[in-house]
Design a protein around this motif. Structure first.
Motif, short mmCIF file in Angstrom:
data_model
loop_
_atom_site.label_atom_id
_atom_site.label_comp_id
_atom_site.label_asym_id
_atom_site.label_seq_id
_atom_site.Cartn_x
_atom_site.Cartn_y
_atom_site.Cartn_z
N GLU A 1 0.85 -1.19 0.00
CA GLU A 1 0.00 0.00 0.00
C GLU A 1 0.88 1.23 0.00
O GLU A 1 1.92 1.26 0.65
CB GLU A 1 -0.90 0.04 1.24
CG GLU A 1 -1.92 -1.04 1.28
CD GLU A 1 -2.81 -0.91 2.50
OE1 GLU A 1 -3.89 -1.49 2.45
OE2 GLU A 1 -2.44 -0.25 3.47
N SER B 1 -3.82 0.03 -3.56
CA SER B 1 -3.49 -1.29 -3.07
C SER B 1 -3.24 -2.17 -4.27
O SER B 1 -4.00 -2.14 -5.22
CB SER B 1 -4.64 -1.87 -2.25
OG SER B 1 -4.91 -1.04 -1.16
N ASN C 1 -6.59 -0.92 -7.45
CA ASN C 1 -7.81 -0.22 -7.08
C ASN C 1 -7.43 1.08 -6.38
O ASN C 1 -6.52 1.10 -5.57
CB ASN C 1 -8.65 -1.06 -6.11
CG ASN C 1 -9.14 -2.33 -6.74
OD1 ASN C 1 -9.33 -2.37 -7.94
ND2 ASN C 1 -9.34 -3.35 -5.93
N THR D 1 -9.72 7.99 0.52
CA THR D 1 -10.13 7.90 1.91
C THR D 1 -10.85 9.17 2.36
O THR D 1 -11.75 9.10 3.19
CB THR D 1 -8.91 7.67 2.83
OG1 THR D 1 -7.98 8.72 2.65
CG2 THR D 1 -8.28 6.34 2.57
N LYS E 1 -15.35 -1.13 4.35
CA LYS E 1 -15.06 -2.44 4.96
C LYS E 1 -13.59 -2.86 4.86
O LYS E 1 -13.13 -3.70 5.60
CB LYS E 1 -15.96 -3.52 4.37
CG LYS E 1 -15.70 -3.82 2.91
CD LYS E 1 -16.67 -4.84 2.40
CE LYS E 1 -16.46 -5.02 0.90
NZ LYS E 1 -17.48 -5.89 0.34
N SER E 2 -12.84 -2.24 3.96
CA SER E 2 -11.42 -2.59 3.83
C SER E 2 -10.52 -1.70 4.69
O SER E 2 -9.31 -1.84 4.65
CB SER E 2 -10.99 -2.51 2.37
OG SER E 2 -11.15 -1.19 1.89
N PHE E 3 -11.12 -0.80 5.46
CA PHE E 3 -10.35 0.11 6.31
C PHE E 3 -10.60 -0.19 7.78
O PHE E 3 -11.64 -0.72 8.15
CB PHE E 3 -10.77 1.58 6.06
CG PHE E 3 -10.46 2.07 4.68
CD1 PHE E 3 -9.19 2.54 4.38
CD2 PHE E 3 -11.42 2.08 3.69
CE1 PHE E 3 -8.90 2.99 3.11
CE2 PHE E 3 -11.14 2.54 2.43
CZ PHE E 3 -9.88 3.00 2.13
N ASN E 4 -9.63 0.19 8.61
CA ASN E 4 -9.84 0.20 10.04
C ASN E 4 -10.42 1.56 10.40
O ASN E 4 -10.18 2.55 9.71
CB ASN E 4 -8.53 -0.04 10.80
CG ASN E 4 -8.06 -1.46 10.65
OD1 ASN E 4 -8.85 -2.39 10.55
ND2 ASN E 4 -6.75 -1.64 10.62
N ARG F 1 -11.50 -4.14 14.00
CA ARG F 1 -11.20 -3.06 13.05
C ARG F 1 -11.31 -1.68 13.68
O ARG F 1 -11.04 -0.68 13.04
CB ARG F 1 -12.18 -3.13 11.87
CG ARG F 1 -12.00 -4.32 10.99
CD ARG F 1 -12.98 -4.33 9.81
NE ARG F 1 -13.14 -3.02 9.23
CZ ARG F 1 -14.31 -2.51 8.87
NH1 ARG F 1 -15.43 -3.19 9.06
NH2 ARG F 1 -14.39 -1.32 8.32
N PRO G 1 -5.65 2.73 6.93
CA PRO G 1 -5.46 1.62 5.97
C PRO G 1 -5.24 0.30 6.68
O PRO G 1 -4.93 0.21 7.79
CB PRO G 1 -4.23 2.02 5.18
CG PRO G 1 -3.64 3.18 5.85
CD PRO G 1 -4.60 3.68 6.85
#
Length: 185
Positions: free
Chosen positions: A47, A58, A66, A70, A109-112, A152, A185
């Protein structure tokens, strides 16, 4: 008087002579070092982040790149406000928590998620840091109840050190009693 001085000297001699003869304990055991066994390594995901609201790319060696902004996703998360000296979620803020939970399960959903608890200027620093953490924890519990994975979510309290408004009015203080959402991330 002589007995006090004499007994003090004797105690001092015993203390110093007792310490001078002891040797430090040394661990004489040797451990056998073995060569590491070669293992197969999984494909690494990389990343690149260039700023707070920057684009994150990423990629893996075999997947398409992709790009997600953010800043755009983070701006969709609402701010949750609290009453004076309280950390329970108000009924009028429940809809905002539900919106944040939905975003956390879908778009982000792919992030904290980092929850930032904040307070107004009333109270001691220690009290405000604790209250900010309680506010963040209330939002975390609500998000977890709505289906967001607890692993997360991280929390931080800024107490009164991160105000959005610095006027000395009730309206301004109300703006500072909040929890903000940040994506990691």
């Amino acid at each position: 008087m002589k007995s006090i001085v004499l007994s003090s000297v004797v105690v001092a001699l015993l203390v110093f002579s007792g310490c001078s003869t002891k040797e430090p304990a040394v661990d004489t055991k040797t451990e056998e070092v073995t060569a590491p066994v070669a293992q197969e390594v999984e494909e690494v995901m990389t990343e690149t982040v260039t700023g707070e609201n920057a684009e994150i790319s990423s990629s893996t060696n075999s997947l398409n790149t992709n790009q997600l902004s953010t800043g755009e996703i983070e701006s969709k998360f609402p701010t949750v406000y609290f009453d004076f000296d309280k950390y329970n979620i108000r009924p009028d803020m429940q809809e905002k928590v539900d919106t944040a939970a939905e975003l956390g399960k879908t778009t982000a959903k792919s992030f904290n998620i980092k929850l930032e608890g904040n307070c107004d200027e009333w109270g001691s620093d220690e009290y405000n840091f604790a209250l900010g953490l309680k506010r963040a924890n209330s939002v975390k519990k609500a998000l977890v109840a709505e289906g967001v994975d607890a692993s997360r979510i991280s929390m931080v309290s800024y107490g009164e050190s991160n105000p959005v408004c610095t006027e000395h009015t009730r309206e301004c203080w109300a703006k500072n009693r909040r929890v903000n959402f940040k994506l990691l991330p």
